[in-house]
Design an enzyme around this catalytic site. Structure first.
Site: not given
Length: 244
Positions: A81, A89-91
């Site tokens: 992620n 950051v991918c969330v």
């Protein structure tokens, strides 16, 4: 002052007023710019990242909290992620699930949770995501290797994990990185925004060690036991190795 600016100032002040978790190390001199928060994230125990520490930056837009902040790992990390090239950051919390009720403490705890439970379904690093799905043991080995090569040493931040820091988060997060406890704390945190007290700029920039000061009762020292030598114990015989 606009409501967005007031909310930003209050959220930053609240973040530096009380520690999120011992693994989240904030700068002691406070933020230099309220729209850019730089800190260090320590790898949670029992994960491939446990021996490392990473420099992390939160960038808050002018529309915050109506628009989510963006998070970037400034230190290279092997994680599904986290984009390998930019560190973004991918969330979901910072994307489709963003809500103005979410505060900065919640955001940082969610990012820490990503180091415990990566989500390969929303991978920015396709190689890491694919390896995680196909062979977890190989993913762990690669993550540990990349941690040893690129990450800062967690031991360098050991002084940040004082007894007062730990006592301030005992009820909110397990020091061993228990994921259930962490998410329970996130539910509580999400409701704290409305009760945030307004603090002036001087309080926002107050050093962390002054605003997090706490006390814990010392443990009584256990009396030392005198050593007892057993005269009946025979010394062990030395075993020699015969040469052929």
């Amino acid at each position: 002052m606009s409501s967005s600016a007031t909310r930003l100032r209050n959220d930053v002040a609240n973040l530096f007023k009380a520690s999120c978790h011992p693994d989240i190390v904030l700068p002691s001199d406070g933020p230099k710019d309220l729209t850019t928060i730089t800190l260090h994230l320590l790898g949670p125990a029992s994960t491939p990242y446990s021996e490392g520490a990473w420099k992390l930056t939160l960038k808050l837009p002018a529309e915050y909290p109506h628009s989510p902040p963006k998070a970037f790992f400034e230190t290279k990390i092997f994680h599904p992620n986290v984009a390998a090239s930019t560190g973004e950051v991918c969330v979901d919390t910072l994307k489709r699930d963003w809500s103005p009720n979410v505060d900065l403490r919640h955001v940082l705890l969610v990012i820490r949770c990503l180091l415990i439970e990566p989500n390969p379904e929303s991978a920015l690093n396709e190689d890491a995501g694919k390896l995680l799905l196909e062979n977890f043991a190989d993913f762990e080995r690669m993550a540990r290797l990349m941690t040893s090569v690129h990450a800062l040493k967690r031991s360098a931040f050991a002084s940040a994990n004082t007894s007062s820091d730990l006592s301030s988060v005992t009820d909110s997060a397990d020091e061993n990185g228990n994921i259930t406890t962490i998410y329970a704390d996130l539910e509580v945190d999400s409701g704290r925004v409305s009760s945030t007290n307004t603090l002036d700029t001087k309080n926002v920039l107050r050093p962390l060690e002054l605003t997090q000061r706490g006390s814990s009762a010392p443990n009584p020292e256990s009396p030392s036991k005198p050593s007892v030598k057993n005269k009946d114990v025979k010394p062990k015989k030395k075993v020699g190795i015969k040469r052929l």
